[in-house]
Write a protein that holds these residues in place. Structure first.
Motif, PDB file in Angstrom:
ATOM      1  N   SER A   1       2.833 -26.759 -10.851  1.00 42.55           N
ATOM      2  CA  SER A   1       2.386 -26.335 -12.178  1.00 42.55           C
ATOM      3  C   SER A   1       1.156 -25.445 -12.053  1.00 42.55           C
ATOM      4  N   PHE A   2       1.277 -24.219 -12.559  1.00 38.53           N
ATOM      5  CA  PHE A   2       0.225 -23.226 -12.388  1.00 38.53           C
ATOM      6  C   PHE A   2      -0.128 -22.599 -13.727  1.00 38.53           C
ATOM      7  N   SER A   3      -1.384 -22.181 -13.859  1.00 39.14           N
ATOM      8  CA  SER A   3      -1.801 -21.568 -15.120  1.00 39.14           C
ATOM      9  C   SER A   3      -2.273 -20.133 -14.983  1.00 39.14           C
ATOM     10  N   CYS A   4      -2.767 -19.732 -13.800  1.00 43.26           N
ATOM     11  CA  CYS A   4      -3.366 -18.407 -13.684  1.00 43.26           C
ATOM     12  C   CYS A   4      -3.448 -17.978 -12.223  1.00 43.26           C
ATOM     13  N   ILE A   5      -3.354 -16.676 -11.985  1.00 46.53           N
ATOM     14  CA  ILE A   5      -3.631 -16.113 -10.661  1.00 46.53           C
ATOM     15  C   ILE A   5      -4.519 -14.892 -10.839  1.00 46.53           C
ATOM     16  N   VAL A   6      -5.513 -14.779  -9.967  1.00 38.71           N
ATOM     17  CA  VAL A   6      -6.366 -13.587  -9.924  1.00 38.71           C
ATOM     18  C   VAL A   6      -5.971 -12.795  -8.690  1.00 38.71           C
ATOM     19  N   ILE A   7      -5.814 -11.498  -8.852  1.00 44.11           N
ATOM     20  CA  ILE A   7      -5.427 -10.615  -7.742  1.00 44.11           C
ATOM     21  C   ILE A   7      -6.459  -9.488  -7.641  1.00 44.11           C
ATOM     22  N   ALA A   8      -6.932  -9.257  -6.426  1.00 41.15           N
ATOM     23  CA  ALA A   8      -7.869  -8.164  -6.170  1.00 41.15           C
ATOM     24  C   ALA A   8      -7.436  -7.471  -4.892  1.00 41.15           C
ATOM     25  N   GLY A   9      -7.600  -6.179  -4.844  1.00 37.99           N
ATOM     26  CA  GLY A   9      -7.236  -5.483  -3.623  1.00 37.99           C
ATOM     27  C   GLY A   9      -7.491  -3.999  -3.684  1.00 37.99           C
ATOM     28  N   GLY A  10      -7.381  -3.387  -2.516  1.00 38.48           N
ATOM     29  CA  GLY A  10      -7.548  -1.953  -2.435  1.00 38.48           C
ATOM     30  C   GLY A  10      -7.645  -1.496  -0.996  1.00 38.48           C
ATOM     31  N   ARG A  11      -7.598  -0.201  -0.817  1.00 38.55           N
ATOM     32  CA  ARG A  11      -7.673   0.400   0.516  1.00 38.55           C
ATOM     33  C   ARG A  11      -8.979  -0.008   1.182  1.00 38.55           C
ATOM     34  N   ASP A  12      -8.886  -0.492   2.402  1.00 34.44           N
ATOM     35  CA  ASP A  12     -10.024  -0.976   3.182  1.00 34.44           C
ATOM     36  C   ASP A  12     -10.806  -2.063   2.456  1.00 34.44           C
ATOM     37  N   GLY A  13     -10.136  -2.776   1.557  1.00 33.12           N
ATOM     38  CA  GLY A  13     -10.748  -3.891   0.851  1.00 33.12           C
ATOM     39  C   GLY A  13     -11.654  -3.497  -0.295  1.00 33.12           C
ATOM     40  N   LYS A  14     -11.660  -2.227  -0.661  1.00 31.96           N
ATOM     41  CA  LYS A  14     -12.491  -1.750  -1.773  1.00 31.96           C
ATOM     42  C   LYS A  14     -11.679  -1.833  -3.065  1.00 31.96           C
ATOM     43  N   THR A  15     -12.151  -2.602  -4.011  1.00 33.50           N
ATOM     44  CA  THR A  15     -11.427  -2.833  -5.261  1.00 33.50           C
ATOM     45  C   THR A  15     -11.772  -1.758  -6.290  1.00 33.50           C
ATOM     46  N   VAL A  16     -11.356  -0.539  -6.009  1.00 36.16           N
ATOM     47  CA  VAL A  16     -11.636   0.597  -6.879  1.00 36.16           C
ATOM     48  C   VAL A  16     -10.656   0.630  -8.055  1.00 36.16           C
ATOM     49  N   GLU A  17      -9.405   0.316  -7.781  1.00 31.76           N
ATOM     50  CA  GLU A  17      -8.358   0.304  -8.809  1.00 31.76           C
ATOM     51  C   GLU A  17      -7.899  -1.136  -9.042  1.00 31.76           C
ATOM     52  N   TYR A  18      -7.179  -1.365 -10.122  1.00 33.41           N
ATOM     53  CA  TYR A  18      -6.551  -2.660 -10.335  1.00 33.41           C
ATOM     54  C   TYR A  18      -5.367  -2.758  -9.383  1.00 33.41           C
ATOM     55  N   CYS A  19      -5.065  -3.950  -8.943  1.00 33.48           N
ATOM     56  CA  CYS A  19      -4.004  -4.156  -7.949  1.00 33.48           C
ATOM     57  C   CYS A  19      -2.936  -5.078  -8.532  1.00 33.48           C
ATOM     58  N   PRO A  20      -1.923  -4.511  -9.180  1.00 33.24           N
ATOM     59  CA  PRO A  20      -0.872  -5.349  -9.772  1.00 33.24           C
ATOM     60  C   PRO A  20       0.050  -5.928  -8.708  1.00 33.24           C
ATOM     61  N   PRO A  21       0.673  -7.066  -9.001  1.00 30.56           N
ATOM     62  CA  PRO A  21       1.586  -7.676  -8.031  1.00 30.56           C
ATOM     63  C   PRO A  21       2.882  -6.885  -7.894  1.00 30.56           C
ATOM     64  N   CYS A  22       3.446  -6.912  -6.700  1.00 27.58           N
ATOM     65  CA  CYS A  22       4.733  -6.248  -6.472  1.00 27.58           C
ATOM     66  C   CYS A  22       5.842  -7.027  -7.185  1.00 27.58           C
ATOM     67  N   GLY A  23       7.014  -6.454  -7.211  1.00 26.66           N
ATOM     68  CA  GLY A  23       8.146  -7.089  -7.882  1.00 26.66           C
ATOM     69  C   GLY A  23       8.546  -8.419  -7.273  1.00 26.66           C
ATOM     70  N   VAL A  24       8.510  -8.522  -5.948  1.00 24.63           N
ATOM     71  CA  VAL A  24       8.873  -9.781  -5.291  1.00 24.63           C
ATOM     72  C   VAL A  24       7.895 -10.877  -5.697  1.00 24.63           C
ATOM     73  N   CYS A  25       6.606 -10.563  -5.723  1.00 17.95           N
ATOM     74  CA  CYS A  25       5.605 -11.558  -6.117  1.00 17.95           C
ATOM     75  C   CYS A  25       5.780 -11.961  -7.580  1.00 17.95           C
ATOM     76  N   ARG A  26       6.107 -11.008  -8.431  1.00 22.50           N
ATOM     77  CA  ARG A  26       6.354 -11.333  -9.841  1.00 22.50           C
ATOM     78  C   ARG A  26       7.528 -12.303  -9.955  1.00 22.50           C
ATOM     79  N   GLN A  27       8.556 -12.105  -9.137  1.00 22.41           N
ATOM     80  CA  GLN A  27       9.708 -12.995  -9.175  1.00 22.41           C
ATOM     81  C   GLN A  27       9.345 -14.392  -8.682  1.00 22.41           C
TER      82      GLN A  27
END
Length: 143
Positions: free
Chosen positions: A77-103
Motif C-alpha cells: 500500500s503506497f501513497s506517494c513517490i518523489v522522483i528527482a533526476g538529471g544529467r550528471d545528477g543535476k536536477t535542472v528539469e523535472y524528471c517524469p517516470p518512464c512508461g514501464v515505471c508508470r505501469q
C-alpha cells in the motif's frame, strides 16, 4: 499549503530523501542520474536509484528499484513517490517516470489517489495523480 493531501513537511522530507539518493545512482553510460523516495501508507519510506548496465535492457529505474525494495519487504500500500533526476545528477528539469515505471505504479496503486511528485529542489516541484500520467490504464482490476 498541502499539495493534493501531502503535508509540506512530509513532502520536503521525501524530496530530501530522493535528492540524497542521487549520489548513489549508477549511471556510467547515460550520465542521467535518477532517484526516488516511495511513501508507504503506513509511513515507511523506501528509496531507490537507477542502476544501469552495459546491456541496456538490464538497467533498472529508480522508481522500480524503490517499489521492488518495498514489495520485497511485504509492503503493498503506497501513497506517494518523489522522483528527482538529471544529467550528471543535476536536477535542472523535472524528471517524469518512464512508461514501464508508470505501469509498475499502476500495479500497486490506485491511480485516482497515488501521488507522483517531480522535484527539482525542496521548493520547486510538481504534484500529479497517477491517473494524470497514465490515463486509461490497464491494471489488476481490468482482468
Amino acid at each position: 499549503m498541502e499539495q493534493k493531501g501531502i503535508k509540506p513537511e512530509k513532502l520536503r522530507s521525501l524530496i530530501g530523501r530522493a535528492m540524497e539518493q542521487l549520489a548513489l545512482s549508477y549511471a556510467p553510460y547515460s550520465h542521467f542520474h535518477v532517484a526516488a523516495a516511495l511513501l508507504c501508507e503506513d509511513g515507511a519510506v523506501f528509496t531507490g536509484c537507477n542502476i544501469e548496465n552495459a546491456s541496456y535492457s538490464a538497467t533498472n529505474c529508480a522508481e522500480r528499484t524503490a517499489f521492488f525494495k518495498a514489495v520485497s519487504e511485504g509492503r503493498r500500500s503506497f501513497s506517494c513517490i518523489v522522483i528527482a533526476g538529471g544529467r550528471d545528477g543535476k536536477t535542472v528539469e523535472y524528471c517524469p517516470p518512464c512508461g514501464v515505471c508508470r505501469q509498475v505504479m499502476r500495479e500497486f496503486c490506485d491511480p485516482s489517489k497515488f501521488q507522483v511528485v517531480l522535484a527539482r529542489s525542496l521548493e520547486d516541484y510538481k504534484v500529479f495523480l497517477l491517473e494524470e500520467l497514465l490515463p486509461e490504464s490497464f491494471g489488476p482490476d481490468t482482468l
